[in-house]
Design an enzyme around this catalytic site. Structure first.
Site, short mmCIF file in Angstrom:
data_model
loop_
_atom_site.label_atom_id
_atom_site.label_comp_id
_atom_site.label_asym_id
_atom_site.label_seq_id
_atom_site.Cartn_x
_atom_site.Cartn_y
_atom_site.Cartn_z
N TRP A 1 21.76 26.45 82.88
CA TRP A 1 21.01 25.24 83.24
C TRP A 1 19.51 25.43 83.06
O TRP A 1 18.82 24.56 82.53
CB TRP A 1 21.37 24.76 84.65
CG TRP A 1 22.78 24.26 84.66
CD1 TRP A 1 23.88 24.86 85.20
CD2 TRP A 1 23.27 23.09 83.99
NE1 TRP A 1 25.00 24.13 84.93
CE2 TRP A 1 24.67 23.05 84.19
CE3 TRP A 1 22.68 22.07 83.24
CZ2 TRP A 1 25.47 22.02 83.68
CZ3 TRP A 1 23.48 21.05 82.74
CH2 TRP A 1 24.85 21.03 82.95
N ASP B 1 15.03 23.01 90.10
CA ASP B 1 16.30 22.30 89.94
C ASP B 1 17.23 22.80 91.05
O ASP B 1 17.76 23.90 90.99
CB ASP B 1 16.88 22.61 88.57
CG ASP B 1 18.26 21.97 88.35
OD1 ASP B 1 18.78 21.34 89.29
OD2 ASP B 1 18.80 22.10 87.24
N LYS C 1 26.98 17.32 93.63
CA LYS C 1 27.49 18.51 94.32
C LYS C 1 27.37 18.32 95.83
O LYS C 1 28.37 18.16 96.50
CB LYS C 1 26.74 19.78 93.86
CG LYS C 1 27.16 20.24 92.47
CD LYS C 1 26.28 19.69 91.37
CE LYS C 1 26.26 20.49 90.11
NZ LYS C 1 27.48 20.58 89.34
#
Lengths: 360, 360
Positions: free
Chosen positions: B102, B172, B196
């Protein structure tokens, strides 16, 4: 529980049958022990849900094979940037038609990324009519022509498709997609925010001719490049999975109702009843030219705006919700998308008659 | 109906209590006769829902007043472009730390819009550890430092916050927000895809210091400018209303559980049970350095990968779902976000012991 008649312009009413099914499946989709919301977008189950939704939309709109169907985020407002970033090369010019607030926003955003020619504007007509194509100032070899098929705020709708030869026609169909048949092959790209005739907000659907994909400018963010969505089945990153699922339920519902042809018959009956009620009265009025009146959004005014509050209060009391006009326009607005049935319009016109009798 | 134990990496499990409430309110929110999905985002009812969600998040994370909380769309992947478009002036340099897939994606997208310095990379460590800050090559006067606090695929998590003086830290936090306390004032910006620990996919939350808003480059689309969201209460256009509502229900649930401190205690117990089971076994293994192991995503391998299929089939049969590792890594992965309880981890380790006994 009694469901209200919801005339909201958007996010708009959804079919009760769709909500009931979503409710039943909320905690446990098809015995799998989890919600659709809790599924990996790459799971077999979810991919099947997503593909069926696309397939049903393709069937409903008879989408030719050389068009991609993309499920994206950010609403039509993000498309206002994505369109020039993908389809307007530096130095080229795009034609835009201005028929109200939404097409104007598209023009403003388009200008930030290139040359925009306003080929026609309804401004001098107070946006109560659409200039005929004979009066448009089109650019030869424009990169594309952009227009908005239905202006939700003004209640102005095209009942025709511009003819501009080989120039791709790009249409914001947010508020009238699936409301009546269209010939997809007349368009380079159709796009629509979901929150009127497709599903919940947070999802935007684009139907785009394949040759228009892969032209994005260097400054286009990866997520805004149509090629990113096209090459990855709209799953470059996690899509709005639950909204996509709900859109699929709506597509199934439209098919069960008889498809867009059946929707068109119902929508025709609904708008005819409402406009004829308005036109037959001295008390209510709608300013839009008859050939440009929207089947989806019907703005109307009371003869005396001091009665607006009482009208809205009486409507609320009868479960006729969200009839207040857009803040930029005032008056009333009845949005009568696919999921708002003839029964809702019948209840509305009955109330309008009653209110007129009492106050005229 | 039996709810499964769902170890999906995302879209991930949601609290059953949240889904039950959404189910109960699906067709008729608080007796109003319509679904939250069918409300205008500008209605009093919906604005109250949205504001309460923001307020609850502010309370949970103790967000200082000089930070805005924004509810946007497009996921973290769209932020990978939004961040440089808003915060990286032409000619300036941003520092990025690479700890897995990511953060690497953020770097690649960042490079499209300006100078990116990879201040540190876990690549030479096979991404199984995080290089200590003493070894980082920071840029003096960097526009910002970007890192990913938890890499869902590698299962690598920071248990510390980089200290870079006046350089804004942009993180992030998609996969570990709300999982344990953080000091928001250490960050210029925190962002997180919802799917999530917050709610359904299609929503991304950003917590951004006010002085970082209003710096967007000329090429930044209006919808991607943080100022657009900040100035309009995240309602420049129609937001993802239903997702925002569900996020609000999750925030309420976290508060009811005792807030992020309580979440941290539960998450600590969950990961301890799972890692200690793995470490105590010769049959299961996890390659990540102990001080960089994720509390949220626990990848593990079986001693013999030919048993992977049998392991997954047995797990499925016991209602232990979505344990297959990411396709780029293989093996297994148990994602144990806030909504996946200790009972789920207990069921998993019991099955792991049983399977090991049978196959070791």
């Amino acid at each position: 529980m009694k469901r209200a008649h919801n005339f909201c312009a958007g996010p708009a009413a959804l079919p009760t049958a769709v909500l009931e099914r979503a409710q039943a499946e909320m905690l446990d989709w098809h015995g799998k022990g989890l919600s659709v919301m809790e599924m990996s977008h790459r799971s077999d189950e979810y991919v099947a849900i997503a593909e069926k939704a696309e397939q049903d939309l393709r069937e409903l709109m008879n989408v030719p094979n050389h068009y991609k169907v993309l499920f994206m985020q950010g609403g039509a407002s993000q498309q206002f940037a994505q369109i020039p970033l993908n389809l307007l090369p530096e130095g080229a010019t795009a034609d835009y038609v201005e028929t109200g607030i939404w097409s104007k926003k598209a023009i403003e955003e388009g200008r930030r990324f290139g040359n925009v020619n306003v080929a026609a504007s309804g401004k001098s007509l107070d946006y109560f009519a659409i200039p005929g194509q004979n009066d448009w100032q089109l650019t030869p070899d424009a990169a594309y022509l952009h227009y908005c098929s239905n202006e939700t705020i003004g209640g102005v709708q095209f009942d025709w498709v511009p003819e501009v030869g080989d120039v791709p026609v790009v249409v914001d169909m947010s508020s009238d997609i699936l409301s009546r048949p269209v010939d997809v092959s007349q368009f380079g790209m159709i796009y629509a925010g979901a929150q009127k005739n497709i599903g919940p907000s947070g999802l935007v659907v684009a139907i785009i001719r394949e040759d228009l994909i892969g032209r994005a400018r260097a400054i286009c963010p990866t997520m805004l490049d149509y090629k990113t969505a096209a090459d990855n089945g709209s799953m470059y990153n996690t899509p709005a999975t639950y909204s996509w699922y709900l859109a699929g339920l709506v597509f199934e519902w439209v098919k069960e109702q008889g498809g867009v042809e059946a929707m068109a018959r119902r929508n025709h009956a609904k708008q005819e009843l409402l406009y004829s009620t308005i036109d037959a009265s001295e008390f209510y009025s709608n300013p839009v030219s008859k050939n440009a009146r929207s089947w989806m959004n019907v703005p109307f005014r009371l003869a005396d705006e001091r009665l607006d509050k009482a009208f809205l209060a009486g409507a609320d009391a009868r479960g006729l919700l969200n009839l207040k006009g857009h803040r930029s326009v005032g008056g009333m607005r009845a949005s009568i998308y696919n999921a708002t049935g003839l029964d809702a319009v019948e209840a509305l016109v009955a109330y309008m008659a009653e209110f007129e009798k009492e106050h005229a």
